[in-house]
Design a protein around this motif. Structure first.
Motif, PDB file in Angstrom:
ATOM      1  N   TYR A 160       6.347 104.079  21.204  1.00 45.20           N
ATOM      2  CA  TYR A 160       7.347 104.889  21.896  1.00 45.20           C
ATOM      3  C   TYR A 160       7.873 104.162  23.126  1.00 45.20           C
ATOM      4  O   TYR A 160       7.130 103.490  23.838  1.00 45.20           O
ATOM      5  CB  TYR A 160       6.750 106.238  22.299  1.00 45.20           C
ATOM      6  N   ARG A 161       9.190 104.299  23.359  1.00 43.20           N
ATOM      7  CA  ARG A 161       9.845 103.741  24.541  1.00 43.20           C
ATOM      8  C   ARG A 161      10.759 104.802  25.139  1.00 43.20           C
ATOM      9  O   ARG A 161      11.333 105.619  24.427  1.00 43.20           O
ATOM     10  CB  ARG A 161      10.693 102.514  24.166  1.00 43.20           C
ATOM     11  N   TRP A 162      10.905 104.748  26.449  1.00 43.87           N
ATOM     12  CA  TRP A 162      11.822 105.670  27.107  1.00 43.87           C
ATOM     13  C   TRP A 162      13.260 105.356  26.711  1.00 43.87           C
ATOM     14  O   TRP A 162      13.682 104.209  26.740  1.00 43.87           O
ATOM     15  CB  TRP A 162      11.684 105.586  28.629  1.00 43.87           C
ATOM     16  N   LYS A 163      14.014 106.383  26.368  1.00 48.86           N
ATOM     17  CA  LYS A 163      15.411 106.226  25.983  1.00 48.86           C
ATOM     18  C   LYS A 163      16.267 107.096  26.891  1.00 48.86           C
ATOM     19  O   LYS A 163      16.039 108.313  27.000  1.00 48.86           O
ATOM     20  CB  LYS A 163      15.608 106.663  24.522  1.00 48.86           C
ATOM     21  N   PRO A 164      17.277 106.515  27.579  1.00 49.75           N
ATOM     22  CA  PRO A 164      18.156 107.334  28.418  1.00 49.75           C
ATOM     23  C   PRO A 164      18.909 108.350  27.567  1.00 49.75           C
ATOM     24  O   PRO A 164      19.423 108.017  26.495  1.00 49.75           O
ATOM     25  CB  PRO A 164      19.092 106.308  29.059  1.00 49.75           C
ATOM     26  N   ALA A 165      18.981 109.577  28.060  1.00 46.45           N
ATOM     27  CA  ALA A 165      19.540 110.651  27.247  1.00 46.45           C
ATOM     28  C   ALA A 165      19.879 111.830  28.146  1.00 46.45           C
ATOM     29  O   ALA A 165      19.557 111.845  29.341  1.00 46.45           O
ATOM     30  CB  ALA A 165      18.544 111.076  26.174  1.00 46.45           C
ATOM     31  N   TYR A 166      20.528 112.828  27.556  1.00 47.97           N
ATOM     32  CA  TYR A 166      20.727 114.091  28.266  1.00 47.97           C
ATOM     33  C   TYR A 166      20.291 115.241  27.376  1.00 47.97           C
ATOM     34  O   TYR A 166      20.286 115.141  26.152  1.00 47.97           O
ATOM     35  CB  TYR A 166      22.191 114.259  28.715  1.00 47.97           C
ATOM     36  N   TYR A 167      19.901 116.332  28.032  1.00 48.80           N
ATOM     37  CA  TYR A 167      19.374 117.496  27.333  1.00 48.80           C
ATOM     38  C   TYR A 167      20.322 118.674  27.539  1.00 48.80           C
ATOM     39  O   TYR A 167      20.596 119.078  28.663  1.00 48.80           O
ATOM     40  CB  TYR A 167      17.988 117.835  27.877  1.00 48.80           C
ATOM     41  N   LYS A 168      20.829 119.203  26.423  1.00 47.59           N
ATOM     42  CA  LYS A 168      21.781 120.309  26.500  1.00 47.59           C
ATOM     43  C   LYS A 168      21.681 121.134  25.219  1.00 47.59           C
ATOM     44  O   LYS A 168      21.528 120.579  24.129  1.00 47.59           O
ATOM     45  CB  LYS A 168      23.206 119.763  26.673  1.00 47.59           C
ATOM     46  N   ASP A 169      21.771 122.425  25.366  1.00 47.28           N
ATOM     47  CA  ASP A 169      21.733 123.335  24.218  1.00 47.28           C
ATOM     48  C   ASP A 169      20.499 123.119  23.348  1.00 47.28           C
ATOM     49  O   ASP A 169      20.562 123.134  22.121  1.00 47.28           O
ATOM     50  CB  ASP A 169      23.003 123.196  23.370  1.00 47.28           C
ATOM     51  N   GLY A 170      19.374 122.859  23.988  1.00 46.90           N
ATOM     52  CA  GLY A 170      18.119 122.770  23.266  1.00 46.90           C
ATOM     53  C   GLY A 170      17.843 121.465  22.563  1.00 46.90           C
ATOM     54  O   GLY A 170      16.928 121.387  21.736  1.00 46.90           O
TER      55      GLY A 170
END
Length: 457
Positions: free
Chosen positions: A133-143
């Motif tokens: 596993y590696r950290w991945k830049p992302a956004y969290y919206k609508d679950g």
């Protein structure tokens, strides 16, 4: 699952859900400024090898933080979401999809509740021999998480962490504009052509600032700030740390290293595509020696280290920053990027909105009667200054340490009624949260009862 076309961004559904909701461990009191202040703290979350303070949305409706939790030797990273309408902190982690030791990172939140940060994604390890596993830049919206595109020089961070998720090497989406359309982040990259001040060529990995912009087709464009030639470059071997993004998304502020390792207040400008020191020694290129040198005010090569950062940029393009120069002088100030007007302070400045300026634990400008006694340090605030976000502290074997997020929500006292409890039959009164959600009966925190703000303790 859905895919977008430009960069094939995957929105992974049902991979993150709140695992618990806890009522805020809050205190309510009227401060000398005439406001009722509700203090929310996440002290009961504990602390581990990573803790972030609260980051509040510009409209004051949301705040987020992340923290590492020590539990039987493991240290998962969890996200914390505070919402103004109910005053609760909701804990998010990744237990529900089999990543108990991985967790999530929450860094910032937009005015509509879109959270930016990072989550773990399974990929090839740095040796190319297996997966981890590696950290991945992302956004969290609508679950769901939506992964953001990565630049071509993206490097798999080499880490001694057994799970490959050392927080020190995480590429993350760090800040978001109020409208959620522009995101700033730090990406860990590899560069094989960095010349240090001793004229040696080195292969280094470092953090670079990036900007993601939501385009008209619904995809995300990425802008990088690579310094491909030594003449264009100002980085040393550590790179750029993002602290804030302007409301219009055109400027990312923070701190970057010089060639010899000074940390200097810096701005990544989306319009010019360049990173520049906002203040620092004069950088002079010696073509005869094919290297840069840093010169002080007298034109001599710098002997003392510089240090500084830009902590915040507000809605009016004011930046708030500090620096130590090579002569041993310390400066803390705000500056308007449009007019160049500056104002200096006698304490380290953290954030502001022009009228209200706050140091780490002191009001530097504006209403100095605001009570900050219940919060150890303030790092950012809502645009109107009515929600102040930061961190608390506790002690352990090595002394004092920031170890839990906390914030203060302020409401003018003449708009509230302080009460300990409310007994009411359903439908007897018109009761709402401060964001307009209808309630059957008042809840702890701020309520709107028959058009009047009421604090329920």
């Amino acid at each position: 699952m859905k895919s977008l076309h430009t960069f094939i961004i995957a929105a992974v559904a049902l991979v993150l859900a709140p695992t618990s909701a806890m009522a805020a461990d809050d205190t309510v009191k009227t401060d000398a400024s005439g406001c009722v202040s509700v203090v929310y703290e996440a002290e009961n979350l504990g602390y581990g090898d990573f803790v972030s303070i609260f980051r509040v949305s510009c409209n004051g409706k949301y705040a987020v933080a992340s923290t590492g939790i020590i539990d039987d030797g493991a240290s998962p990273y969890i996200g914390v979401l505070w919402t103004a309408d109910d005053g609760e902190m909701t804990v998010f982690n990744a237990d529900n999809y089999g990543q108990e030791s991985k967790g999530v990172i929450f860094c910032d939140v937009s005015n509509d509740g879109m959270i930016v940060g990072a989550h773990p994604v399974l990929g090839l390890n740095s040796a190319g021999t297996g997966f981890e596993y590696r950290w991945k830049p992302a956004y969290y919206k609508d679950g769901a998480w939506t992964n953001l595109p990565l630049p071509d020089k993206y490097a798999i961070a080499t880490s001694e962490a057994s799970d490959g998720l050392d927080i020190a090497y995480a590429s993350v989406a760090k800040r978001v504009t109020p409208d959620g359309n522009t995101i700033a982040g730090e990406i860990y990259i590899a560069d094989d052509n960095i010349r240090f001040s001793d004229n040696s060529l080195n292969s280094v990995k470092r953090f670079e600032p990036v900007i993601w912009t939501h385009n008209d087709s619904g995809d995300w464009d990425i802008q990088t700030f690579y310094q491909d030639t030594q003449e264009d470059g100002i980085y040393g071997n550590q790179g750029f740390v993002v602290y804030d993004i302007s409301h219009d998304g055109t400027k990312v502020v923070g701190s970057c290293t010089s060639l010899r390792g000074d940390w200097l207040p810096a701005i990544a400008d989306a319009e010019t595509g360049k990173v520049s020191w906002h203040v620092g020694p004069e950088l002079t290129y010696l073509s005869s020696e094919n290297r840069f040198v840093e010169l002080d005010r007298e034109g001599n090569q710098c002997e003392e280290w510089w240090d500084g950062m830009i902590n915040c940029i507000d809605a009016n393009n004011n930046i708030y920053y500090y620096y130590n120069d090579g002569d041993g002088n310390y400066y803390s100030l705000s500056e308007n990027l449009d007019t160049g007007d500056k104002e200096y302070y006698d304490n380290t400045v953290a954030c502001g909105n022009g009228d209200l300026v706050i140091g780490l634990n002191k009001i530097l400008k504006g209403d100095k009667t605001i009570d900050l006694a219940d919060i150890y340090t303030v790092i950012n605030m809502s645009d109107d200054g009515m929600v102040l976000a930061g961190g608390g502290y506790d002690s352990y074997d090595y002394g004092y340490e920031f170890n839990y997020p906390m914030l203060i929500q302020r409401v003018p006292a003449d708009q509230t009624t302080g009460i300990n409890s409310v007994e009411t039959a359903p439908g007897e009164d018109k009761i709402y949260t401060i964001t307009g959600v209808r309630l059957n009966q008042p809840q702890k925190g701020i309520n709107i009862i028959n058009g009047r703000k009421v604090i329920v303790k």
